[in-house]
Every structure is written in structure tokens, then in C-alpha cells.
Design a protein around this motif. Structure first.
Motif, PDB file in Angstrom:
ATOM      1  N   GLN A 177     -39.687  -5.961  54.160  1.00 58.08           N
ATOM      2  CA  GLN A 177     -40.957  -5.822  53.455  1.00 58.08           C
ATOM      3  C   GLN A 177     -40.735  -5.517  51.982  1.00 58.08           C
ATOM      4  N   SER A 178     -39.743  -4.685  51.658  1.00 59.61           N
ATOM      5  CA  SER A 178     -39.484  -4.360  50.252  1.00 59.61           C
ATOM      6  C   SER A 178     -38.984  -5.582  49.485  1.00 59.61           C
ATOM      7  N   GLN A 179     -38.193  -6.445  50.135  1.00 63.92           N
ATOM      8  CA  GLN A 179     -37.755  -7.682  49.476  1.00 63.92           C
ATOM      9  C   GLN A 179     -38.943  -8.608  49.221  1.00 63.92           C
ATOM     10  N   ALA A 180     -39.837  -8.687  50.199  1.00 63.65           N
ATOM     11  CA  ALA A 180     -41.020  -9.520  50.024  1.00 63.65           C
ATOM     12  C   ALA A 180     -41.871  -9.010  48.865  1.00 63.65           C
ATOM     13  N   LEU A 181     -42.047  -7.692  48.791  1.00 67.42           N
ATOM     14  CA  LEU A 181     -42.846  -7.120  47.718  1.00 67.42           C
ATOM     15  C   LEU A 181     -42.205  -7.374  46.356  1.00 67.42           C
ATOM     16  N   THR A 182     -40.872  -7.250  46.288  1.00 68.35           N
ATOM     17  CA  THR A 182     -40.172  -7.513  45.023  1.00 68.35           C
ATOM     18  C   THR A 182     -40.339  -8.961  44.596  1.00 68.35           C
ATOM     19  N   ASN A 183     -40.237  -9.887  45.557  1.00 69.54           N
ATOM     20  CA  ASN A 183     -40.433 -11.299  45.231  1.00 69.54           C
ATOM     21  C   ASN A 183     -41.834 -11.550  44.692  1.00 69.54           C
ATOM     22  N   CYS A 184     -42.830 -10.915  45.287  1.00 69.32           N
ATOM     23  CA  CYS A 184     -44.190 -11.071  44.771  1.00 69.32           C
ATOM     24  C   CYS A 184     -44.316 -10.484  43.372  1.00 69.32           C
ATOM     25  N   GLU A 185     -43.727  -9.337  43.157  1.00 75.12           N
ATOM     26  CA  GLU A 185     -43.787  -8.713  41.835  1.00 75.12           C
ATOM     27  C   GLU A 185     -43.141  -9.602  40.785  1.00 75.12           C
ATOM     28  N   ASN A 186     -42.080 -10.311  41.143  1.00 78.68           N
ATOM     29  CA  ASN A 186     -41.439 -11.240  40.213  1.00 78.68           C
ATOM     30  C   ASN A 186     -42.356 -12.402  39.858  1.00 78.68           C
ATOM     31  N   LEU A 187     -43.350 -12.653  40.695  1.00 79.10           N
ATOM     32  CA  LEU A 187     -44.355 -13.687  40.428  1.00 79.10           C
ATOM     33  C   LEU A 187     -45.629 -13.080  39.840  1.00 79.10           C
ATOM     34  N   GLU A 188     -45.519 -11.851  39.318  1.00 79.04           N
ATOM     35  CA  GLU A 188     -46.646 -11.126  38.727  1.00 79.04           C
ATOM     36  C   GLU A 188     -47.805 -11.023  39.713  1.00 79.04           C
ATOM     37  N   SER A 189     -47.456 -10.657  40.938  1.00 82.29           N
ATOM     38  CA  SER A 189     -48.441 -10.539  42.008  1.00 82.29           C
ATOM     39  C   SER A 189     -48.008  -9.406  42.938  1.00 82.29           C
ATOM     40  N   THR A 190     -48.663  -9.318  44.080  1.00 84.28           N
ATOM     41  CA  THR A 190     -48.289  -8.336  45.088  1.00 84.28           C
ATOM     42  C   THR A 190     -48.447  -8.976  46.454  1.00 84.28           C
ATOM     43  N   LEU A 191     -47.979  -8.301  47.500  1.00 83.20           N
ATOM     44  CA  LEU A 191     -48.269  -8.793  48.836  1.00 83.20           C
ATOM     45  C   LEU A 191     -49.783  -8.846  49.024  1.00 83.20           C
ATOM     46  N   THR A 192     -50.281  -9.985  49.463  1.00 81.24           N
ATOM     47  CA  THR A 192     -51.716 -10.131  49.612  1.00 81.24           C
ATOM     48  C   THR A 192     -52.210  -9.462  50.885  1.00 81.24           C
ATOM     49  N   GLY A 193     -53.417  -8.903  50.800  1.00 82.93           N
ATOM     50  CA  GLY A 193     -54.126  -8.516  52.003  1.00 82.93           C
ATOM     51  C   GLY A 193     -54.876  -9.707  52.560  1.00 82.93           C
ATOM     52  N   LEU A 194     -55.644  -9.468  53.596  1.00 76.24           N
ATOM     53  CA  LEU A 194     -56.394 -10.530  54.266  1.00 76.24           C
ATOM     54  C   LEU A 194     -57.865 -10.136  54.271  1.00 76.24           C
ATOM     55  N   GLU A 195     -58.569 -10.568  53.246  1.00 71.10           N
ATOM     56  CA  GLU A 195     -59.978 -10.212  53.089  1.00 71.10           C
ATOM     57  C   GLU A 195     -60.864 -10.862  54.147  1.00 71.10           C
ATOM     58  N   THR A 196     -60.543 -12.119  54.494  1.00 70.04           N
ATOM     59  CA  THR A 196     -61.401 -12.894  55.388  1.00 70.04           C
ATOM     60  C   THR A 196     -60.559 -13.638  56.410  1.00 70.04           C
ATOM     61  N   ILE A 197     -61.226 -14.159  57.429  1.00 70.58           N
ATOM     62  CA  ILE A 197     -60.553 -15.013  58.398  1.00 70.58           C
ATOM     63  C   ILE A 197     -60.021 -16.267  57.717  1.00 70.58           C
TER      64      ILE A 197
END
Length: 336
Positions: A177-197
Motif C-alpha cells: 500500500q505504501s508503494q502504491a501511495l508513493t506512485n500516486c504521489e509521484n503523479l501529483e495525486s493520491t490513492l483514490t477513494g470510491l465515491e460512487t458505484i
């Protein structure tokens, strides 16, 4: 020719960016602009139609005779002088006319002295623009670029903002999970939540495509969600929001979630993995229905959420093969 004969040209010609735009014809001439281009129109009707059909055009202009059609693109024309009919100088504004009725008052593009608006796009961005009438008898045009998702990202509408999602992964890679979060941060983003179906299904369906038809196993993809410390410390059972399927037991790096409707728990989840390393991060399931026909896909739907061990990539009988990043749309570079 009646002055407003071409006002409802939007009823006759197809558009793709905004069907509410019409061409509003009056007398005037551009006096503040950075560029224009000629169009080989032989009639004023053709000139107005050419502007309407062009997604980037916001204004057409010509003398009544002889026709010398000039078109002005978005972010290129800023002020138009109002003239009398004796000037024989025609202008046509592309502007919103949701009622499809002819304007009233002395200043047709602004329906009197109120503000009107329009939409247009060029190769850089989509725009909205305001048309205002000023006391010096000119119309002012001001532009705002619409934030968009970069290439490779898909846009979703949330109550608080629009949201861009990109799914990353594959059959031969793994992530904590920490690697995934770092990869997202490198894309100026974060791990996304799921607002809708719809967001959940998009992430799941994209993940399945990334895994490929021949992927032989179950897989998980990380999304936003880490269990709060008090919800796994001694005594967590006595805290009401730490129990059951309550999503309040998790913190989310996606700060634009409002209702969490895309988090649909898998059968008998979350289970915390109480007999081994605690499962405190949220992943969603991918199962190849062709390879695992024995599952009840009503209970075990692709995209269902599960709590997984945060710092491992091979968890029980499956692998964490990817993740989904999210960020708000941005104004493209060069649009302003």
C-alpha cells in the motif's frame, strides 16, 4: 435580410461541445483582438454558419457588402464596439440561448445590459466566457479555461468537485500500500477513494483489462483507506465506529469523498485477519469469472472491498497487482 434571421442557427447545425450555444447577430466590429482568420464565405449566412460549426470560434464579422468574412477564436478577441445599422458592419456572437428565443433590448448579445455567456474549445482546453456590455458601448469578452483530466485519466463528477482517476497495474507487478501511495504521489495525486458505484466499476473493469484474459489468479488493487490506530489498538471493540462494516474506522487520503457509496464490502468483510498480521488497508477484488465460475458474483462482485495487510504484496491466495490514483482536474498549461 432580417437582422435576427440567423439567430436560431443552432437548431439547424450540429454541435458537440455545447448544444446551448446560438449565433446572435447585431451591428458592431472587433476593436481588441490578437488574431483573426478569413473564411471563404460568399454570404453572411455562410460566415455565421462557419463560426457556429467551429468549436473554437466565438465571433464572426463582415461588412454587409462586399462580404469579407473574418472569424475570431476563443481567447483571441476581447472587445467589440457596438455600431448602428448605418455602419453596415455585422457581427455574430456565439452565446448561450437555452430558451431559443430572439433577444430583446438594445444589446442583443447580452439580452439588454445583463451578462451572457458562451462555451468554446481549442487544442489546448475547453473554455467558458462571459459577454458583458459596458457604458462605453462595447461588449467585453473574458475567458476561463475549464479544468480537465490529463491524458490517461478519466473524469467523474462528485458533489464537491470533478475527479480524475487512473488505474495502474498488471499481471507481473506487485505493490504494497505504501508503494502504491508513493506512485500516486509521484503523479501529483493520491490513492483514490470510491465515491460512487460508477467509480468502483471503472476501477475494477480497468484493472481486469490490465491483468489480461489469461491472468490465472485472484488479484487485489489498492484504493484509499487505512484503519485508524484506535480501531486496532487494545480496546477497539468498545468503540462503536470501529466495528462491523463502518467506514468511519478508516482514514482516507482522498479528501474529496462525501458518501463512500463505491465501497461495497466483499462477503463477510472486513475481517481484520485477526489470526495473522492485521489487515488495515483497503483493496478491491478482481476475479476472472471465466476462470472462477464457482463464485457467486452477486456476493463476490469484482470491485468489492476487503481489508488487506498493508505492507505485503502476496496475501493469502492472491497478489496485490495494482492501484488506482485520483486527483482534481487541472487547467492545461498554456490555456491561460
Amino acid at each position: 435580410m432580417p437582422l435576427f434571421a440567423l439567430f436560431l442557427v443552432s437548431l439547424l447545425l450540429p454541435r458537440s461541445f455545447s448544444d446551448s450555444n446560438s449565433m446572435i447577430v447585431t451591428y458592431g466590429k472587433p476593436i481588441n483582438y490578437t488574431a483573426s482568420y478569413s473564411h471563404t464565405s460568399t454570404t453572411w449566412e455562410e460566415c455565421v454558419g462557419a463560426c457556429y460549426q467551429s468549436l473554437s470560434c466565438v465571433l464572426a464579422h463582415t461588412p454587409e457588402s462586399p462580404i469579407n468574412c473574418k472569424l475570431f477564436d476563443v481567447n483571441k478577441v476581447f472587445e467589440v464596439e457596438k455600431l448602428e445599422s448605418s455602419s453596415e458592419s455585422l457581427v455574430a456572437f456565439k452565446a448561450i440561448n437555452s430558451g431559443n428565443t430572439c433577444p430583446t433590448g438594445d444589446n442583443p448579445p447580452t439580452f439588454g445590459n445583463s451578462r451572457n455567456q458562451g462555451t468554446a474549445s481549442n487544442q489546448i482546453a475547453n473554455y467558458t466566457y462571459d459577454i458583458d456590455y459596458s457604458v462605453d458601448e462595447t461588449w467585453q469578452l473574458s475567458y476561463t479555461a475549464i479544468p480537465v483530466c490529463p491524458n490517461g485519466w478519466t473524469q467523474f463528477v462528485r458533489p464537491s468537485t470533478n475527479w480524475c482517476i487512473q488505474v495502474i497495474g498488471g499481471p507481473d507487478v506487485t505493490y504494497t500500500q505504501s508503494q502504491a501511495l508513493t506512485n500516486c504521489e509521484n503523479l501529483e495525486s493520491t490513492l483514490t477513494g470510491l465515491e460512487t458505484i460508477a467509480e468502483r466499476d471503472f476501477v475494477a473493469n480497468t484493472a481486469i483489462v490490465l491483468l489480461g484474459e489469461d491472468y490465472p489468479e485472484h488479484a487485489g488493487f489498492w484504493v484509499s483507506g487505512t484503519r485508524k490506530p484506535e480501531c486496532y489498538a487494545d480496546g477497539w471493540e468498545s468503540i462503536s465506529y470501529c466495528t462491523g462494516t463502518n467506514l468511519q474506522q478508516f482514514d482516507f487520503t482522498d479528501g474529496y469523498l462525501t458518501n463512500y457509496a463505491g465501497y461495497t464490502w466483499d462477503y463477510r468483510q472486513p475481517d481484520r485477519n485477526l489470526n495473522g498480521p492485521w489487515a488495515n488497508c483497503i483493496q478491491i477484488w478482481m476475479r476472472n469469472q471465466a476462470k472462477f465460475p464457482q463464485y457467486n458474483y452477486t456476493l463476490f462482485a469484482n470491485g468489492n472491498a476487503d481489508d488487506a495487510v498493508c505492507d505485503v504484496v502476496d496475501y493469502q491466495s492472491y497478489h496485490l497487482r495494482g492501484f488506482a490514483c485520483g486527483k482534481i482536474p487541472e487547467v492545461p498549461v498554456g490555456a491561460i
